[in-house]
Design a protein around this motif. Sequence first.
Motif, short mmCIF file in Angstrom:
data_model
loop_
_atom_site.label_atom_id
_atom_site.label_comp_id
_atom_site.label_asym_id
_atom_site.label_seq_id
_atom_site.Cartn_x
_atom_site.Cartn_y
_atom_site.Cartn_z
N ILE A 234 0.86 -1.19 0.00
CA ILE A 234 0.00 0.00 0.00
C ILE A 234 0.89 1.24 0.00
O ILE A 234 1.84 1.33 0.77
N LYS A 235 0.57 2.18 -0.86
CA LYS A 235 1.36 3.41 -0.95
C LYS A 235 1.10 4.30 0.25
O LYS A 235 -0.01 4.37 0.76
N ASN A 236 2.14 5.00 0.69
CA ASN A 236 2.02 5.97 1.78
C ASN A 236 1.42 7.27 1.26
O ASN A 236 1.36 7.50 0.06
N ASN A 237 1.01 8.11 2.20
CA ASN A 237 0.50 9.45 1.90
C ASN A 237 -0.77 9.42 1.06
O ASN A 237 -1.00 10.31 0.25
N LYS A 238 -1.57 8.39 1.23
CA LYS A 238 -2.87 8.32 0.57
C LYS A 238 -3.94 8.76 1.56
O LYS A 238 -3.74 8.68 2.77
N PRO A 239 -5.08 9.24 1.05
CA PRO A 239 -6.14 9.66 1.98
C PRO A 239 -6.69 8.47 2.75
O PRO A 239 -6.64 7.33 2.28
N ASP B 293 -13.57 4.91 6.90
CA ASP B 293 -13.56 4.80 8.37
C ASP B 293 -12.51 5.70 9.01
O ASP B 293 -12.36 5.73 10.22
N GLY B 294 -11.77 6.46 8.20
CA GLY B 294 -10.77 7.39 8.72
C GLY B 294 -9.42 6.77 9.00
O GLY B 294 -8.52 7.44 9.51
N LEU C 158 -8.17 2.57 0.01
CA LEU C 158 -6.80 2.07 0.08
C LEU C 158 -6.40 1.52 -1.26
O LEU C 158 -7.16 0.86 -1.95
N GLN C 159 -5.17 1.83 -1.64
CA GLN C 159 -4.66 1.35 -2.92
C GLN C 159 -3.30 0.73 -2.68
O GLN C 159 -2.50 1.21 -1.92
N HIS C 160 -3.06 -0.37 -3.36
CA HIS C 160 -1.71 -0.94 -3.29
C HIS C 160 -1.18 -1.07 -4.70
O HIS C 160 -1.90 -1.03 -5.66
N HIS C 161 0.12 -1.21 -4.80
CA HIS C 161 0.77 -1.22 -6.11
C HIS C 161 1.59 -2.48 -6.28
O HIS C 161 2.16 -3.00 -5.43
#
Length: 160
Positions: free
Chosen positions: A108-113, A117-118, A157-160
């Motif tokens: 999962i990339k950092n600095n994503k919103p 659920d916050g 959440l997004q992962h690469h």
Amino acid sequence: MKNKWWTEQAKELQRVADINDQQGFCKSIKNIYGPAEHNIAPIRSPKRLLLKDKQTILERWAQHFTMLLNRRNLVVHKIFDDIPNAHQAADVDVPPALAETVYAIRSIKNNKPPGPDGTLPELIKEGGQLLHQRLHDLTQTGWNQERIPSEFLTSDLQHH
């Protein structure tokens, strides 16, 4: 009088451009040039005659697709018997291992919103072995029930 009209149009165009109002800019352009004309492109008949009127063009398209979609099937099915079967992976139906879940979490990339659920992605990544195990258990439950929890569908959440 015509010059005054053009001057007013130019001022209005400049005003909406200055405030970056794209919608207003397009509206002003349409006001100057008028509505777009919807021309019908002519097509050729099978005898190479140029068809220009709407009804004849529609009839030609109907004829074209009827001919295209209602052809006789000329495939010789015996050919398919000679094609070797592709190898099928045996592990496709195996649920993901804990290591795969942990790898996905760490990807999962950092600095994503945060998600709905916050929760920040960094908190999930750094949540430790217990959180990773719980997420893996949740994944396994979804896998075994063959159903994705609806909460997963709204995740950011997004992962690469």
